[in-house]
Design an enzyme around this catalytic site. Structure first.
Site, PDB file in Angstrom:
ATOM      1  N   ASP A  33       0.817  -1.224   0.000  1.00 49.75           N
ATOM      2  CA  ASP A  33       0.000   0.000   0.000  1.00 49.75           C
ATOM      3  C   ASP A  33       0.848   1.270   0.000  1.00 49.75           C
ATOM      4  OD1 ASP A  33       1.023   0.024   2.519  1.00 49.75           O
ATOM      5  OD2 ASP A  33      -0.887  -0.074   3.585  1.00 49.75           O
ATOM      6  N   ARG A  88      11.523  26.065   6.017  1.00 56.18           N
ATOM      7  CA  ARG A  88      11.240  27.417   5.515  1.00 56.18           C
ATOM      8  C   ARG A  88       9.874  27.928   5.980  1.00 56.18           C
ATOM      9  NH1 ARG A  88      12.960  26.301  -0.601  1.00 56.18           N
ATOM     10  NH2 ARG A  88      12.387  24.223   0.107  1.00 56.18           N
ATOM     11  N   LYS A 183      15.311  40.683  -2.313  1.00 49.50           N
ATOM     12  CA  LYS A 183      14.392  39.762  -3.009  1.00 49.50           C
ATOM     13  C   LYS A 183      13.003  39.860  -2.412  1.00 49.50           C
ATOM     14  CE  LYS A 183      14.164  35.164  -2.150  1.00 49.50           C
ATOM     15  NZ  LYS A 183      14.600  33.758  -2.107  1.00 49.50           N
ATOM     16  N   ASP A 210      23.800  30.831  -1.563  1.00 51.42           N
ATOM     17  CA  ASP A 210      22.536  30.830  -0.821  1.00 51.42           C
ATOM     18  C   ASP A 210      22.491  29.561   0.018  1.00 51.42           C
ATOM     19  OD1 ASP A 210      20.089  31.732   0.026  1.00 51.42           O
ATOM     20  OD2 ASP A 210      19.149  31.731  -1.953  1.00 51.42           O
TER      21      ASP A 210
HETATM   22  C1  R5P Z   1      14.706  31.249   0.729  1.00 47.62           C
HETATM   23  O1  R5P Z   1      14.669  32.323   1.336  1.00 47.62           O
HETATM   24  C2  R5P Z   1      15.974  30.483   0.563  1.00 47.62           C
HETATM   25  O2  R5P Z   1      17.033  31.097   1.222  1.00 47.62           O
HETATM   26  C3  R5P Z   1      16.336  30.312  -0.916  1.00 47.62           C
HETATM   27  O3  R5P Z   1      16.637  31.587  -1.457  1.00 47.62           O
HETATM   28  C4  R5P Z   1      15.188  29.697  -1.679  1.00 47.62           C
HETATM   29  O4  R5P Z   1      14.728  28.549  -1.025  1.00 47.62           O
HETATM   30  C5  R5P Z   1      15.634  29.333  -3.081  1.00 47.62           C
HETATM   31  O5  R5P Z   1      14.530  28.813  -3.759  1.00 47.62           O
HETATM   32  P1  R5P Z   1      14.471  28.813  -5.339  1.00 47.62           P
HETATM   33  O6  R5P Z   1      15.735  28.172  -5.850  1.00 47.62           O
HETATM   34  O7  R5P Z   1      13.247  27.997  -5.663  1.00 47.62           O
HETATM   35  O8  R5P Z   1      14.319  30.228  -5.784  1.00 47.62           O
END
Ligand code: R5P
Length: 281
Positions: A33, A88, A183, A210
């Site tokens: 399942d 997040r 951003k 990042d």
């Molecule tokens: C969000 O604030 C994280 O620090 C990354 O900038 C985000 O998760 C990146 O996501 P994506 O690649 O989908 O833009």
């Protein structure tokens, strides 16, 4: 004994070698399942469960591994989450939404004596755990794969939240300037709008860093927002989730190379965080 989840095989093996502890051969099974099942070898002393929770199934599997090692005789359970999913959503952004990071942290806390994670999206999520929880910074590892001959490098954060990371990578690299973009993400559509930074990148090498690359929208948006073309563009992320054709998007944005760590095991996971984790255990 080091007990790996399906998605953290390489980092667990590396950790076992560094700590000189046995690496469990876990059986990962699935019922007809679709439900998951794991089987771990007999345990004694401490068990270190190492499992990234980048998917909902990986999260369930982590809870099962924690329970299985106790059943199998472990006296102490340490949970290492190289990448913690759902982190997040660290607040209810709209009425009626959950604080997913808190829900996950509470569930994980029930099966462990302590938790260690790598570069969580916000360090405040550590407070959601009800057992001692610490984070190690995977940022310095992102400097390792960069070419030694970067020309007058700029380490760029695609949003204000990644400024510290840009500085960490620059410091680990040993030279260069840092800068950051602004951003804004539309919560309904997920569309990203980026306001350019004031820096001059013409003729210089650019390193965009990042904590996470998911769709690549943030990174490619930042690169597109630059007024001038840098000489070369490199991209680094502690957690290279790389969903939805992110690599193609980055390649089309002119990125020469993408680097990540093994908190998420992908083709770009060129550096390991195992040493950092071992030092914190
Ligand atoms: C969000 O604030 C994280 O620090 C990354 O900038 C985000 O998760 C990146 O996501 P994506 O690649 O989908 O833009």
């Amino acid at each position: 004994m080091i007990v790996p989840g399906t998605d953290s095989q390489a980092v667990a093996a590396e950790l076992a070698a560094i700590l000189d502890e046995p690496l469990a051969e876990v059986e990962y099974r699935r019922f007809a399942d679709g439900e998951l099942l794991v089987e771990v070898p007999p345990q004694d002393g401490r068990a270190i469960v190492v499992a990234a929770t980048g998917t909902s199934e990986a999260h369930v599997q982590l809870l099962q591994l924690q329970d299985a090692v106790r059943e199998a005789g472990a006296e102490e359970v340490i949970t290492v989450i190289p990448y913690m999913g759902y982190a997040r959503q660290d607040e209810a952004f709209e009425p009626g939404q959950p604080v997913s990071a808190r829900a996950m942290a509470k569930a994980i806390s029930t099966g462990t004596d302590r938790v260690l994670t790598v570069s969580p999206h916000e360090s405040s999520i550590l407070d959601f755990f009800t057992v001692p929880a610490t984070a190690v910074d995977g940022g310095p590892a992102l400097a390792e794969p960069l070419p030694e001959d970067l020309t007058d490098p700029v380490f760029l954060a695609p949003d204000q939240g990644a400024i510290d990371l840009a500085e960490t990578v620059r410091d680990a690299y040993g030279r260069g300037e840092t800068d950051a973009f602004e951003k804004h993400r539309d919560r309904e559509t997920g569309a990203v709008e980026i306001e350019p930074a004031a820096l001059d990148v013409a003729g210089r090498d650019l390193v965009v860093v990042d904590d996470i690359i998911a769709t690549g929208g943030t990174m490619s948006g930042a690169i597109a927002a630059l007024g001038e073309r840098p000489e070369r563009v490199f991209v680094g992320a502690v957690h290279p989730l790389l969903v939805d054709g992110a690599l193609a998007k980055l390649s089309n944005a002119g990125v020469e190379a993408v680097y990540g760590t093994d908190t998420i095991e992908r083709s770009v996971s060129e550096v390991s965080v195992a040493e950092l984790i071992a030092a914190a255990i």
